[in-house]
Write a protein that holds these residues in place. Sequence first.
Motif, PDB file in Angstrom:
ATOM      1  N   ARG A 125      47.049  65.946  -0.829  1.00  0.00           N
ATOM      2  CA  ARG A 125      47.472  64.814  -1.656  1.00  0.00           C
ATOM      3  C   ARG A 125      48.998  64.650  -1.605  1.00  0.00           C
ATOM      4  O   ARG A 125      49.517  63.551  -1.421  1.00  0.00           O
ATOM      5  N   ALA A 126      49.733  65.737  -1.738  1.00  0.00           N
ATOM      6  CA  ALA A 126      51.198  65.672  -1.764  1.00  0.00           C
ATOM      7  C   ALA A 126      51.782  65.288  -0.412  1.00  0.00           C
ATOM      8  O   ALA A 126      52.820  64.627  -0.332  1.00  0.00           O
ATOM      9  N   SER A 127      51.114  65.677   0.663  1.00  0.00           N
ATOM     10  CA  SER A 127      51.654  65.422   2.008  1.00  0.00           C
ATOM     11  C   SER A 127      51.152  64.117   2.610  1.00  0.00           C
ATOM     12  O   SER A 127      51.788  63.562   3.516  1.00  0.00           O
ATOM     13  N   GLY A 128      49.979  63.650   2.136  1.00  0.00           N
ATOM     14  CA  GLY A 128      49.362  62.490   2.769  1.00  0.00           C
ATOM     15  C   GLY A 128      48.750  62.827   4.116  1.00  0.00           C
ATOM     16  O   GLY A 128      48.428  61.943   4.912  1.00  0.00           O
ATOM     17  N   VAL A 129      48.583  64.117   4.366  1.00  0.00           N
ATOM     18  CA  VAL A 129      48.052  64.598   5.647  1.00  0.00           C
ATOM     19  C   VAL A 129      46.609  65.048   5.434  1.00  0.00           C
ATOM     20  O   VAL A 129      46.256  65.570   4.384  1.00  0.00           O
ATOM     21  N   SER A 130      45.780  64.845   6.438  1.00  0.00           N
ATOM     22  CA  SER A 130      44.358  65.173   6.297  1.00  0.00           C
ATOM     23  C   SER A 130      44.118  66.676   6.280  1.00  0.00           C
ATOM     24  O   SER A 130      44.935  67.466   6.778  1.00  0.00           O
ATOM     25  N   LEU A 131      42.983  67.053   5.724  1.00  0.00           N
ATOM     26  CA  LEU A 131      42.561  68.449   5.704  1.00  0.00           C
ATOM     27  C   LEU A 131      42.496  69.004   7.122  1.00  0.00           C
ATOM     28  O   LEU A 131      42.946  70.124   7.394  1.00  0.00           O
ATOM     29  N   GLY A 132      41.948  68.200   8.041  1.00  0.00           N
ATOM     30  CA  GLY A 132      41.832  68.641   9.431  1.00  0.00           C
ATOM     31  C   GLY A 132      43.181  68.960  10.046  1.00  0.00           C
ATOM     32  O   GLY A 132      43.324  69.934  10.796  1.00  0.00           O
ATOM     33  N   SER A 133      44.188  68.146   9.726  1.00  0.00           N
ATOM     34  CA  SER A 133      45.530  68.391  10.268  1.00  0.00           C
ATOM     35  C   SER A 133      46.136  69.668   9.708  1.00  0.00           C
ATOM     36  O   SER A 133      46.805  70.424  10.418  1.00  0.00           O
ATOM     37  N   LEU A 134      45.897  69.911   8.414  1.00  0.00           N
ATOM     38  CA  LEU A 134      46.410  71.142   7.812  1.00  0.00           C
ATOM     39  C   LEU A 134      45.848  72.355   8.553  1.00  0.00           C
ATOM     40  O   LEU A 134      46.591  73.263   8.943  1.00  0.00           O
ATOM     41  N   TYR A 135      44.525  72.343   8.756  1.00  0.00           N
ATOM     42  CA  TYR A 135      43.893  73.473   9.436  1.00  0.00           C
ATOM     43  C   TYR A 135      44.289  73.540  10.913  1.00  0.00           C
ATOM     44  O   TYR A 135      44.439  74.625  11.475  1.00  0.00           O
ATOM     45  N   HIS A 136      44.470  72.383  11.532  1.00  0.00           N
ATOM     46  CA  HIS A 136      44.877  72.357  12.945  1.00  0.00           C
ATOM     47  C   HIS A 136      46.248  73.004  13.132  1.00  0.00           C
ATOM     48  O   HIS A 136      46.454  73.787  14.060  1.00  0.00           O
ATOM     49  N   HIS A 137      47.191  72.682  12.263  1.00  0.00           N
ATOM     50  CA  HIS A 137      48.559  73.163  12.433  1.00  0.00           C
ATOM     51  C   HIS A 137      48.780  74.570  11.892  1.00  0.00           C
ATOM     52  O   HIS A 137      49.577  75.329  12.449  1.00  0.00           O
TER      53      HIS A 137
END
Length: 200
Positions: A38-50
Motif C-alpha cells: 500500500r505504501a509503495s504502490g508496488v504489487s505483491l509479486g514485485s516485492l517477492y520478485h525483488h
Amino acid sequence: MSPKQKRGEATAEQLLDAALRVYAESGEQGLTVAALTRASGVSLGSLYHHFGSVDGLMNALVMRWLERLLGELVKALEHTRTAHTGIRALVGAYLAFAQEHREAARLLHSSYADRQGMADGNRLRDTQEARLSPLAQWAQRHVDSGELAPLPAPLLESLILGPVVAVARRWLSGIDDVDLDEAAVVLPDRIWRSVSAETK
C-alpha cells in the motif's frame, strides 16, 4: 542499463523508501505485506520478485543505510592527519548521521537490526568489507605510527565507536537526557584517552 533494468531498479528503490516510511510510522509490527504494498504502490509479486520476502526487503534496507553510514565515516576520515582528529571526525560524522537520518538511524540501532547482526554477523561483515577496509586501514596506520594503542582491531573499533553507538541509541530511543551536540564535543577526548598509545 536496459529500460527494463531501470524500471526494476526504480521499483526496488520505491519499495525500500516505502519500507523505511512504514517502519518509521508503525515500527516493526507494522511491517506487513499489505502495509508495504500500500505504501509503495508496488504489487505483491514485485516485492517477492525483488526481495523474496518482507525480511529480505528489510535486510536490504538495513544494508542500504549501513553502507551510507559507513560511507560517511570513511569520508570524515579523508581530511584528518592525526588519530586524535580522526576520532573527532568519526564521532561528529556518526552523530550527524543520526540527526540527519533519524528514521534510518533508528532502524540501524533497532532490535531488528541487532537480531540480523547476531544471526548473520559474519556475512554482514563480509559484504561490507570494502566499506570497512578504509576504517581498519586508518586504525592500523595510527597503530603503526605509535599514536593508537597496539590493540586488536575489534577492540579498537569497540573502544572508538562503542560509546558513540550507545549515545546515539539512547538519543534515538526518545530519552531526552542526551544532547548530541554536547556529546560530539565531549566524547572524542574521552575516547582518545582510552585508545591513545601515550601512557597517562
